[in-house]
Design an enzyme around this catalytic site. Structure first.
Site, PDB file in Angstrom:
ATOM      1  CE  LYS A 143      -2.854   0.813   3.669  1.00 56.53           C
ATOM      2  NZ  LYS A 143      -2.680   2.183   4.175  1.00 56.53           N
ATOM      3  N   GLY A 182      -4.788   7.851   5.159  1.00 53.98           N
ATOM      4  CA  GLY A 182      -3.932   8.779   5.903  1.00 53.98           C
ATOM      5  C   GLY A 182      -2.663   9.121   5.135  1.00 53.98           C
ATOM      6  NE  ARG A 208      -5.048   8.442  10.954  1.00 55.41           N
ATOM      7  CZ  ARG A 208      -4.406   7.649  10.115  1.00 55.41           C
ATOM      8  NH1 ARG A 208      -5.052   7.122   9.092  1.00 55.41           N
ATOM      9  NH2 ARG A 208      -3.134   7.393  10.305  1.00 55.41           N
ATOM     10  CD  GLN A 222       0.898   8.442   7.102  1.00 51.41           C
ATOM     11  OE1 GLN A 222       0.383   9.308   7.809  1.00 51.41           O
ATOM     12  NE2 GLN A 222       0.276   7.333   6.791  1.00 51.41           N
ATOM     13  CG  ASP A 280       0.932   0.326   9.737  1.00 51.48           C
ATOM     14  OD1 ASP A 280       0.550   1.183  10.567  1.00 51.48           O
ATOM     15  OD2 ASP A 280       1.264   0.626   8.575  1.00 51.48           O
ATOM     16  CE  LYS A 307       0.277   4.867  12.937  1.00 51.26           C
ATOM     17  NZ  LYS A 307       0.977   5.583  11.865  1.00 51.26           N
TER      18      LYS A 307
HETATM   19  C1  S3P Z   1       2.833   4.936   6.280  1.00 51.31           C
HETATM   20  C2  S3P Z   1       3.480   5.297   7.411  1.00 51.31           C
HETATM   21  C3  S3P Z   1       3.013   4.957   8.764  1.00 51.31           C
HETATM   22  C4  S3P Z   1       2.002   3.826   8.733  1.00 51.31           C
HETATM   23  C5  S3P Z   1       0.973   3.993   7.659  1.00 51.31           C
HETATM   24  C6  S3P Z   1       1.624   4.100   6.291  1.00 51.31           C
HETATM   25  C7  S3P Z   1       3.368   5.400   4.990  1.00 51.31           C
HETATM   26  O1  S3P Z   1       2.423   6.113   9.320  1.00 51.31           O
HETATM   27  O2  S3P Z   1       1.364   3.702   9.974  1.00 51.31           O
HETATM   28  O3  S3P Z   1       0.087   2.902   7.651  1.00 51.31           O
HETATM   29  O4  S3P Z   1       2.962   4.882   3.931  1.00 51.31           O
HETATM   30  O5  S3P Z   1       4.214   6.296   5.008  1.00 51.31           O
HETATM   31  P1  S3P Z   1       3.343   7.209  10.059  1.00 51.31           P
HETATM   32  O6  S3P Z   1       4.453   7.483   9.148  1.00 51.31           O
HETATM   33  O7  S3P Z   1       2.518   8.438  10.254  1.00 51.31           O
HETATM   34  O8  S3P Z   1       3.738   6.560  11.348  1.00 51.31           O
END
Ligand code: S3P
Length: 450
Positions: free
Chosen positions: A19, A112, A141, A187, A337, A364
Site C-alpha cells: 500500500k 492517511g 486524525r 508520512q 502497523d 491511526k
Molecule cells: C505509512 C506510514 C506509517 C504507517 C501507515 C503508512 C506510509 O504512518 O502507519 O500505515 O505509507 O508512510 P506514520 O508514518 O505516520 O507513522
C-alpha cells in the site's frame, strides 16, 4: 463474520501489493514529466483514492491490465492479474509545478498516507488552492504535523481547529528548510521531501529514529539527488522527475497477518511469495524471531544504505511455541502497523510481552491502543493499556466478539484471533479489510482448505 478455530493452515499465497509503495508510485508518477509504468499496483480502497486524487489534479491514469483483487494464490492468477490481485497502470504526470486546481475538495477516503503526502506536492503549486477531506476516521486524525513544516517552507495552510481535516493548502514558491521531525513518521518525512523537490535549494529532514524509506528510494530511482546521513535525509530541488517504471512488491504489513496466523495455528506451514523485505518494514519479523518463531526468508540487512531497489523475498512460516518479548521504542516505527499483531501473539506467548513508545498508535485509522486492549480483553486476554503501548500476558484466547470500529487492521487481527482461539471470534465490520487487503478472507479460506 465468524472465524472458527482452525486445525492447520497450509499453502502458498502472494499477499496483496504494498500500500505504501503504491501510493508513492501514483503520486510520483503524477509529479513526473514522462509516463510512469506501475506494475502490481494495489487495487484496494485506499490506493483507489490516490488514483482518483491524481486524476482530479490533471494526471492521466490508464489501467493497462489486471484487477480482481485477491485473484489467485501462488501461480496461475491469470495472465493479466498479478498473483496478489495487483493491476498494471500508466500514469502520465503533470510535472512538478503544474497540478490543476480542482473545482471541489479532493476526497482521500480513509487514506492517511494520501492526506499527509499530497500536501507536500500541492504546497509547490504557486497561487492555487486545494482542499483535502476524507471519511469520519480521517477527520479525527491530525494534520498539524504536516502543516508546520510546509508553513516554514512558505505555503499557506488552514485546518479545522488548526489541526484536523478538512485541510486547505495554498501553494507558493517554497524555501528549502532543515526540519527535525518531533516523532518518527514516514508520512510527514515524505511530505517534506515532496515539497523539497520544488524548493529553492537543499532541504534536510531529521527523524528521531528511522522510519520506512520508500519515498527516498523512489526519488533516487527518479534521478533526484538524495542522500542519507544517519537519521537525516537531504534532497536537492529538481527540475523534473523521471520515474519510468515501478514494480510494487507484496505488502509486508498484509503478509504479517498470515505470518501471525501461521505461527499461531498448530501444525501450519505457510509460504508467502514476493514480499517486500526493505529493512525499514521488517521490524515485525525481527520481533517474532526473537519470540522464538522460525520465519524463513532473505531479509535486507538492518541499516542498509539507501538503494533504488525494493528487495523481495519469499517467507516461510511454521507454527511455533512463542515466548514473550519487550518491543523497544526505536523498534516501533519499523513495525508500527504490526503492533496489534504483537499484542495478539503476546496472548499466546509464555511470559509478559511489553510494547512501549508507541503513542502514535492512538492516531491511526482508529485508536489502536484502545482497540487492541478492549478488543483482545473481550476475547479473554490478560492485557492492560499504557499511555504509549500495552502489556499482555500469555494464556490463550477464549473467543467472543470484536468490533473493528472501521479499522482494516483491527478487523484482520480479529479474524486471526478467531482462528487461534478456543471458541472462535465474530468480527463486526470485517468489510473494512478492503482498505488494504480485499482478498483477505478468501486467502484465509484457501490456507484453511490447503
Ligand atoms: C505509512 C506510514 C506509517 C504507517 C501507515 C503508512 C506510509 O504512518 O502507519 O500505515 O505509507 O508512510 P506514520 O508514518 O505516520 O507513522
Amino acid at each position: 463474520m465468524r472465524f472458527d478455530p482452525a486445525e492447520r493452515l497450509c499453502g502458498t499465497i502472494t499477499p496483496p501489493p504494498d500500500k505504501s509503495i503504491s501510493h508513492r508510485a501514483a503520486l510520483l508518477g503524477a509529479i513526473s514529466t514522462y509516463p510512469t509504468r506501475i506494475t502490481n499496483y494495489l487495487d484496494a480502497a485506499d490506493t483507489r483514492s490516490t488514483l482518483a486524487a491524481v486524476s482530479t489534479l490533471g494526471a492521466l491514469v490508464e489501467i493497462r491490465d489486471g484487477g480482481g483483487a485477491g485473484a489467485g494464490a501462488g501461480a496461475g492468477g491469470g495472465a493479466a492479474a498479478g498473483a496478489g490481485g495487483g493491476i498494471d497502470l500508466v500514469v502520465r504526470g503533470t510535472g512538478l509545478r503544474e497540478a490543476q486546481q480542482p473545482d471541489g475538495p479532493i476526497d482521500v477516503g480513509n487514506a492517511g498516507t494520501l492526506m499527509r503526502l499530497l500536501p507536500g506536492w500541492l504546497a509547490a503549486q504557486k497561487g492555487r488552492t486545494f482542499t483535502l477531506d476524507g471519511d469520519e476516521s480521517i477527520r479525527r486524525r491530525p494534520v498539524d504535523r504536516v502543516m508546520e513544516p510546509l508553513r516554514h517552507m512558505g505555503a499557506t495552510l488552514t485546518a479545522r481547529e488548526d489541526r484536523l481535516p478538512p485541510l486547505t493548502v495554498t501553494g507558493a514558491r517554497l524555501r528549502a528548510i532543515s526540519y527535525e521531525l518531533p516523532v518518527a513518521s514516514a508520512q510527514v518525512k515524505s511530505c517534506v521531501l515532496l515539497a523539497a523537490l520544488a524548493a529553492d535549494g537543499a532541504t534536510t529532514v531529521g527523524e528521531p529514529s528511522p522510519s520506512r524509506d520508500h519515498t527516498e528510494r523512489m526519488l533516487k530511482r527518479a534521478e533526484v539527488k538524495i542522500h542519507r546521513f544517519g537519521n537525516h535525509v537531504t534532497v536537492v530541488n529538481a527540475d523534473e522527475l523521471v520515474l519510468e517504471q515501478v514494480r510494487v512488491p507484496a505488502d509486508m504489513s498484509s503478509a504479517a497477518f498470515l505470518v501471525a496466523a501461521g505461527l499461531l495455528v498448530p501444525g501450519s506451514r505457510v509460504v508467502l511469495r514476493d514480499v517486500g523485505v526493505n529493512w525499514t518494514r521488517t521490524g515485525f519479523l525481527r520481533i517474532v524471531r526473537r519470540m522464538g518463531a522460525e520465519v524463513g526468508g532473505e531479509l535486507e540487512a538492518q541499516g542498509s544504505d539507501l538503494s533504488i531497489e525494493e528487495p523481495v523475498s519469499d517467507l516461510e512460516v511454521r507454527a511455533a511455541a512463542l515466548r514473550a518479548t519487550t518491543v523497544e521504542p526505536e523498534e516501533v516505527p519499523l513495525a508500527i502497523d504490526e503492533l496489534p499483531l504483537v499484542a495478539l501473539l503476546g496472548c499466546f506467548a509464555e511470559g509478559e510481552t511489553v510494547v512501549r513508545g508507541a503513542a502514535e498508535l492512538r492516531v491511526k485509522e482508529s485508536d489502536r491502543i484502545a482497540g487492541v486492549v478492549d478488543g483482545l480483553s473481550g476475547l479473554g486476554a490478560d492485557i492492560e493499556a499504557a499511555s504509549d503501548g500495552f502489556v499482555v500476558r500469555g494464556g490463550g484466547l477464549r473467543g467472543g466478539a470484536l468490533d473493528a470500529k472501521g479499522d482494516h487492521r483491527m478487523a484482520m487481527m480479529g479474524a486471526i484471533a478467531g482462528l487461534a482461539s478456543r471458541e472462535g471470534v465474530e468480527v463486526h465490520g470485517m468489510e473494512a479489510a478492503a482498505v488494504s487487503y480485499p482478498g483477505f478472507v478468501d486467502d484465509l479460506r484457501r490456507l484453511a482448505a490447503g
